[in-house]
Design a protein around this motif. Structure first.
Motif, PDB file in Angstrom:
ATOM      1  N   UNK A 242       0.832  -1.204   0.000  1.00 29.45           N
ATOM      2  CA  UNK A 242       0.000   0.000   0.000  1.00 29.45           C
ATOM      3  C   UNK A 242       0.865   1.250   0.000  1.00 29.45           C
ATOM      4  N   UNK A 243       1.907   1.263   0.837  1.00 27.85           N
ATOM      5  CA  UNK A 243       2.785   2.429   0.907  1.00 27.85           C
ATOM      6  C   UNK A 243       3.654   2.566  -0.334  1.00 27.85           C
ATOM      7  N   UNK A 244       3.941   1.447  -1.000  1.00 27.42           N
ATOM      8  CA  UNK A 244       4.789   1.491  -2.190  1.00 27.42           C
ATOM      9  C   UNK A 244       4.023   1.862  -3.448  1.00 27.42           C
ATOM     10  N   UNK A 245       2.707   1.942  -3.356  1.00 31.47           N
ATOM     11  CA  UNK A 245       1.900   2.238  -4.540  1.00 31.47           C
ATOM     12  C   UNK A 245       2.141   3.664  -5.025  1.00 31.47           C
ATOM     13  N   UNK A 246       2.225   3.820  -6.328  1.00 31.68           N
ATOM     14  CA  UNK A 246       2.430   5.146  -6.912  1.00 31.68           C
ATOM     15  C   UNK A 246       1.149   5.970  -6.943  1.00 31.68           C
ATOM     16  N   UNK A 247       0.015   5.327  -6.711  1.00 27.18           N
ATOM     17  CA  UNK A 247      -1.252   6.052  -6.709  1.00 27.18           C
ATOM     18  C   UNK A 247      -1.435   6.879  -5.439  1.00 27.18           C
ATOM     19  N   UNK A 248      -0.674   6.570  -4.422  1.00 24.28           N
ATOM     20  CA  UNK A 248      -0.861   7.224  -3.131  1.00 24.28           C
ATOM     21  C   UNK A 248      -0.013   8.483  -3.032  1.00 24.28           C
ATOM     22  N   UNK A 249      -0.637   9.553  -2.552  1.00 28.90           N
ATOM     23  CA  UNK A 249       0.094  10.775  -2.223  1.00 28.90           C
ATOM     24  C   UNK A 249       0.589  10.623  -0.790  1.00 28.90           C
TER      25      UNK A 249
END
Length: 512
Positions: A242-249
């Protein structure tokens, strides 16, 4: 024409006492269904078809009926999967239905019932756990083998291709899944609080459940990593992906969680007691009892949501610490995407938004990480001078609590610090750091951490340095007024210092 007979074992169904239309008929009574099933696969399929038939809303337009059907469905799942003598695990579609009710409940009764059911099911059917029956040898420290149920249901889509079979994944409704982008939006919506009270409560419970899912998936992996040093188990965790996802700011998510933790987001919402009272009787279509108690329960929802946001931040801190150790050991690879450590993000936010310092650190309850944040914050301003003098040559090189107190005990250095940090912030942080230090003293497991962060000083030395720092701050500003919290810290330091001196005197007299 097909009719659905609601099971007699459900209280909500008994209150209705009627038949209604449905596409799928209820095969036979719920207790008889449990006793007649032999195969586990057939059990799950029949349980799924019969329970989902309860919430089949075909031809049902009355909101009261939909509300009662959802309550009956939740009770049916609880009876079959938790209370039965031979419990049957819910299927993915059943989990999706419960999760959908949590996200779109429209009532306090359904939101709390679905949240509690999902939490209880996670305890009964864990996705990741340590099997204590499998021994890993003498060096396992009493732990078991890490078991990951790759077929277990999860509300997140991150890494689903790695954990779940294609047949199972393709059968799911993509609208019921959450990704990192939705998680960020959810946290932002809670922070802004621009919805109706019922929707805000739904978002709060949803956020609490998602943090719970991340925690129970991560903690067994963390324990396993400490024994095996297998970084892959943490990389493949839902939390890590979840933290590595590029979708997350990422930075925006951390800032919003800090705001929720400090409860300062309440000032930006338009929620008041009048709104909560009105929400208790929102619609004439729903039973009057579905939202009763919202005004009384709302403060508790706020508290648990703030605790969940703090827990989320602490989990990131622990993951960053382990990742740093893994990088030193060469366990990481290019598959691990780069991410700024959360402590750096928090310190930057507190540096540029000093109004956030007091609300955030007052509520943040983990003394170990709070002390770490305070030392890093002071470290930006308490740098060792490049030119040594007799006044500065005795300062330690590392940024420890004793070193920070030495800086504020020195009039020359403290004057330079107070040009960048206000006296109010400095006193507050020193008192908070001392409180954390005293709290950590009671746990022997913190001995290594204290030896690193305190600088090898004893408790009386820290107390004396804090007293000297406060005296120096008062001399620099005679109009200075201490808060009650700072007075209490000074009183505790004086009392502990006096007790230590009396103890030393008694020992000296006894030796003579």
């Amino acid at each position: 024409m097909k009719f659905l007979l609601l099971p007699a074992c459900l209280p909500a169904a008994n209150k209705l006492g009627f038949y209604r239309r449905a596409k799928t008929p209820f095969v036979f009574g719920f207790p008889a269904l449990l006793s007649a099933m032999n195969s586990s696969r057939i059990n799950s399929q029949m349980l799924e078809s019969n329970t989902l038939a309860i919430i089949d809303s075909s031809g049902v337009r009355d909101a009261r009926d939909v509300h009662e059907d959802r309550l009956s469905f939740l009770e049916a799942v609880r009876t079959a999967s938790l209370r039965s003598a031979s419990p049957i695990p819910p299927t993915w579609k059943m989990f999706d239905a419960i999760f959908h009710i949590l996200r779109d409940s429209s009532s306090l009764e359904l939101a709390t019932a679905s949240f509690q059911l999902l939490t209880d099911l996670d305890k009964r059917y864990p996705r990741v756990y340590l099997d204590q029956s499998v021994s890993l040898g003498t060096d396992s420290s009493g732990g078991g083998q890490l078991i990951v149920n790759k077929e277990a249901w999860s509300p997140f889509t991150v890494g689903s291709e790695n954990f779940y079979s294609e047949a199972t994944t393709s059968s799911r409704d993509s609208k019921s899944l959450l990704d990192s982008e939705y998680f960020s939006i959810l946290v932002e919506e809670i922070m802004l609080g621009r919805h109706f009270p019922i929707k805000i409560v739904e978002n709060m419970l949803l956020f609490q459940y998602l943090v719970h899912v991340l925690e129970v998936d991560y903690l067994p992996r963390q324990t396993s990593y400490k024994r095996t040093l297998n970084w892959v188990v943490l990389r493949e965790s839902i939390f890590g992906m979840l933290l590595a996802s590029r979708k997350m700011n990422y930075k925006s998510l951390v800032r919003n969680c800090m705001t929720i933790t400090s409860r300062s987001f309440l000032h930006g919402t338009n929620i008041c007691l009048k709104d909560l009272k009105e929400a208790e009787s929102t619609s004439a279509d729903l039973p009057q009892s579905c939202n009763v108690g919202l005004s009384f329960a709302f403060p508790e929802f706020l508290r648990t949501t703030c605790d969940a946001a703090q827990k989320f931040l602490i989990l990131i801190m622990e993951l960053d610490l382990i990742r740093k150790e893994a990088e030193k050991s060469g366990c990481t690879s290019r598959l691990d995407s780069f991410r700024v450590p959360i402590l750096d993000t928090i310190i930057d936010e507190l540096t540029y938004n000093k109004d956030q310092i007091s609300p955030f650190l007052e509520v943040f309850g983990e003394p170990k990480w709070k002390l770490e944040m305070i030392l890093l914050y002071f470290g930006k301003y308490c740098k060792r001078p490049t030119t040594r003098t007799r006044r500065t040559c005795d300062l330690p090189n590392d940024e420890t609590l004793q070193g920070i107190l030495n800086c504020f005990s020195n009039p020359t250095i403290s004057c330079g610090i107070l040009k960048k940090v206000s006296s109010v912030v400095a006193r507050f942080l020193l008192a908070q750091a001392f409180k954390c230090y005293v709290s950590l003293q009671h746990h022997p497991k913190n001995a290594v951490f204290l030896a690193t962060k305190v600088g090898g000083s004893t408790l009386p030395q820290i107390c004396s340095s804090l007293i000297a720092s406060f005296i120096n701050l008062r001399q620099l500003d005679e109009s200075l007024k201490f808060t009650s919290f700072e007075k209490h810290a000074l009183f505790v330091a004086t009392s502990l210092n006096r007790s230590a001196k009396l103890l030393d005197d008694s020992r000296a007299s006894a030796s003579h």
